[in-house]
Design an enzyme around this catalytic site. Structure first.
Site, PDB file in Angstrom:
ATOM      1  N   HIS A 109      74.414 147.871  25.094  1.00  0.00           N
ATOM      2  CA  HIS A 109      74.657 148.463  26.405  1.00  0.00           C
ATOM      3  C   HIS A 109      76.047 148.046  26.900  1.00  0.00           C
ATOM      4  CE1 HIS A 109      73.678 144.629  28.520  1.00  0.00           C
ATOM      5  NE2 HIS A 109      72.829 144.473  27.509  1.00  0.00           N
ATOM      6  N   ALA A 110      76.330 148.222  28.174  1.00  0.00           N
ATOM      7  CA  ALA A 110      77.684 148.045  28.709  1.00  0.00           C
ATOM      8  C   ALA A 110      78.277 146.656  28.477  1.00  0.00           C
ATOM      9  CB  ALA A 110      77.701 148.368  30.203  1.00  0.00           C
TER      10      ALA A 110
END
Length: 89
Positions: free
Chosen positions: A15-16
């Site tokens: 994810h980010a």
């Protein structure tokens, strides 16, 4: 060129935050670093490219590094994956 196959083990996948950490780490090296999953490949120095790969937990990918510091680059990136990007799960 050096390559290694890994599996994403952190619960939330790439994810980010892990993508940013991976891009930042890859950017420290002169070598070209590529992540390949299935038929898609991205430059590991591109956070946007990494995020578009949408790689959840359990995804198997190949990291390739080519250049003057390829060994150190591959070792650093493998360590990120092995440590689950510093996440508990």
């Amino acid at each position: 060129m050096l390559q290694q196959t890994l599996t994403i083990r952190n619960k939330l996948g790439l994810h980010a935050r892990p993508s940013a950490l991976l891009a930042k780490t890859a950017g420290l090296f002169k070598s070209s670093i590529t992540l390949t999953s299935g038929s898609r490949s991205v430059d590991a120095k591109s956070i946007l490219g990494l995020m578009t790969m949408a790689m959840p937990c359990g995804t198997e990918l190949t990291i390739s590094a080519e250049g003057p510091d390829e060994k150190a680059a591959l070792e650093s990136i493998v360590e990120l994956f092995e440590n689950r990007f510093g996440e508990e799960e």
